[in-house]
Design a protein around this motif. Structure first.
Motif, short mmCIF file in Angstrom:
data_model
loop_
_atom_site.label_atom_id
_atom_site.label_comp_id
_atom_site.label_asym_id
_atom_site.label_seq_id
_atom_site.Cartn_x
_atom_site.Cartn_y
_atom_site.Cartn_z
N LEU A 36 25.17 18.52 2.83
CA LEU A 36 25.32 19.90 3.30
C LEU A 36 26.22 20.71 2.36
O LEU A 36 25.97 21.89 2.13
CB LEU A 36 25.88 19.91 4.73
CG LEU A 36 24.92 19.40 5.79
CD1 LEU A 36 25.62 19.26 7.13
CD2 LEU A 36 23.72 20.33 5.91
N PHE A 37 27.25 20.06 1.82
CA PHE A 37 28.12 20.74 0.86
C PHE A 37 27.33 21.15 -0.38
O PHE A 37 27.43 22.28 -0.85
CB PHE A 37 29.29 19.82 0.46
CG PHE A 37 30.16 20.40 -0.61
CD1 PHE A 37 31.11 21.36 -0.32
CD2 PHE A 37 30.01 20.00 -1.93
CE1 PHE A 37 31.91 21.90 -1.32
CE2 PHE A 37 30.81 20.52 -2.94
CZ PHE A 37 31.76 21.49 -2.63
N PHE A 38 26.51 20.22 -0.91
CA PHE A 38 25.75 20.54 -2.11
C PHE A 38 24.76 21.68 -1.87
O PHE A 38 24.58 22.54 -2.73
CB PHE A 38 25.00 19.31 -2.62
CG PHE A 38 25.89 18.29 -3.27
CD1 PHE A 38 26.88 18.66 -4.15
CD2 PHE A 38 25.74 16.94 -3.00
CE1 PHE A 38 27.72 17.73 -4.75
CE2 PHE A 38 26.56 16.00 -3.59
CZ PHE A 38 27.56 16.39 -4.46
N SER A 39 24.12 21.69 -0.70
CA SER A 39 23.11 22.73 -0.47
C SER A 39 23.71 24.04 0.03
O SER A 39 23.28 25.11 -0.38
CB SER A 39 22.05 22.23 0.51
OG SER A 39 22.61 21.97 1.77
N GLU A 40 24.71 23.97 0.90
CA GLU A 40 25.22 25.20 1.52
C GLU A 40 26.38 25.83 0.75
O GLU A 40 26.52 27.04 0.73
CB GLU A 40 25.65 24.91 2.96
CG GLU A 40 24.52 24.38 3.83
CD GLU A 40 23.31 25.30 3.86
OE1 GLU A 40 23.50 26.52 3.95
OE2 GLU A 40 22.18 24.78 3.77
N VAL A 41 27.21 25.02 0.13
CA VAL A 41 28.37 25.55 -0.60
C VAL A 41 28.05 25.71 -2.09
O VAL A 41 28.26 26.76 -2.67
CB VAL A 41 29.61 24.65 -0.40
CG1 VAL A 41 30.79 25.16 -1.22
CG2 VAL A 41 29.99 24.58 1.08
N MET A 42 27.51 24.63 -2.68
CA MET A 42 27.18 24.68 -4.11
C MET A 42 25.86 25.38 -4.37
O MET A 42 25.51 25.66 -5.52
CB MET A 42 27.13 23.26 -4.69
CG MET A 42 28.44 22.48 -4.54
SD MET A 42 29.79 23.16 -5.50
CE MET A 42 29.25 22.77 -7.13
N GLU A 43 25.09 25.59 -3.29
CA GLU A 43 23.80 26.29 -3.35
C GLU A 43 22.79 25.59 -4.25
O GLU A 43 22.05 26.23 -5.00
CB GLU A 43 23.99 27.76 -3.75
CG GLU A 43 24.84 28.52 -2.75
CD GLU A 43 24.99 29.99 -3.07
OE1 GLU A 43 24.46 30.45 -4.10
OE2 GLU A 43 25.63 30.68 -2.26
N PHE A 44 22.75 24.24 -4.18
CA PHE A 44 21.71 23.46 -4.82
C PHE A 44 20.56 23.34 -3.83
O PHE A 44 20.71 22.67 -2.81
CB PHE A 44 22.19 22.06 -5.20
CG PHE A 44 23.33 22.01 -6.16
CD1 PHE A 44 23.56 23.04 -7.07
CD2 PHE A 44 24.17 20.92 -6.20
CE1 PHE A 44 24.62 22.99 -7.97
CE2 PHE A 44 25.22 20.86 -7.10
CZ PHE A 44 25.44 21.89 -7.98
N PRO A 45 19.43 23.95 -4.08
CA PRO A 45 18.34 23.84 -3.11
C PRO A 45 17.76 22.42 -3.10
O PRO A 45 17.48 21.85 -4.14
CB PRO A 45 17.30 24.84 -3.63
CG PRO A 45 17.63 25.02 -5.07
CD PRO A 45 19.08 24.76 -5.23
N PRO A 46 17.61 21.83 -1.91
CA PRO A 46 17.07 20.47 -1.84
C PRO A 46 15.56 20.44 -2.12
O PRO A 46 14.82 21.32 -1.69
CB PRO A 46 17.38 20.02 -0.41
CG PRO A 46 17.60 21.26 0.35
CD PRO A 46 18.02 22.33 -0.62
N CYS A 47 15.14 19.40 -2.83
CA CYS A 47 13.71 19.21 -3.10
C CYS A 47 13.08 18.45 -1.93
O CYS A 47 13.77 18.10 -0.98
CB CYS A 47 13.51 18.45 -4.41
SG CYS A 47 14.06 16.73 -4.34
N ALA A 48 11.80 18.19 -2.01
CA ALA A 48 11.10 17.49 -0.93
C ALA A 48 11.68 16.09 -0.71
O ALA A 48 11.89 15.68 0.45
CB ALA A 48 9.61 17.42 -1.23
#
Length: 134
Positions: A18-30
């Motif tokens: 969640l930190f990587f996607s919501e804070v660092m804004e790395f969009p998760p792949c499939a």
């Protein structure tokens, strides 16, 4: 305590993703989403199993851990070019071979996921052997 430590690992992995996607804004792949689908429920299943001292928690948690471990392994092989990108499920949106994080030249997000699932698998397998194998 083995189930508790598994829960700690699952919780840290969940918060990390969640930190990587919501804070660092790395969009998760499939493939990242598939690993999340396997990891996030473990936080709930493992804490309930620990609090109720349920010896059978391994029957619920081990299959999910194995599925997540396998997807993480596939993701690592794909990101490192061992599996061709044509075999990737990421046809649209974020590529599964995109590397957002590269600590020390080898620590990537799929590797972190693989390590977390491996540790959970090892701890739960040990717990199963202690509680079920006589």
């Amino acid at each position: 305590m083995l189930v508790f430590f598994s829960w700690v690992i699952a919780t840290v992995a969940t918060l990390g993703s969640l930190f990587f996607s919501e804070v660092m804004e790395f969009p998760p792949c499939a493939l990242c989403w598939y690993q999340r689908i396997a990891m996030y429920p473990l936080v709930i299943i493992l804490i309930i199993g620990f609090l109720k001292n349920d010896r059978n928690v391994t029957y619920y948690a081990l299959p999910m851990s194995f599925v997540g471990w396998f997807i993480a392994l596939y993701h690592i092989l794909l990101a490192n070019g061992i599996i061709p990108e044509t075999a990737a499920p990421c046809r649209e949106g974020v590529s599964c071979s995109t590397i957002y994080l590269d600590w020390f030249g080898f620590i990537t997000i799929p590797l972190l996921s693989f390590v977390a699932f491996s540790a959970i698998l090892a701890l739960l397998t040990l717990y199963y052997r202690r509680t079920h194998v006589k």
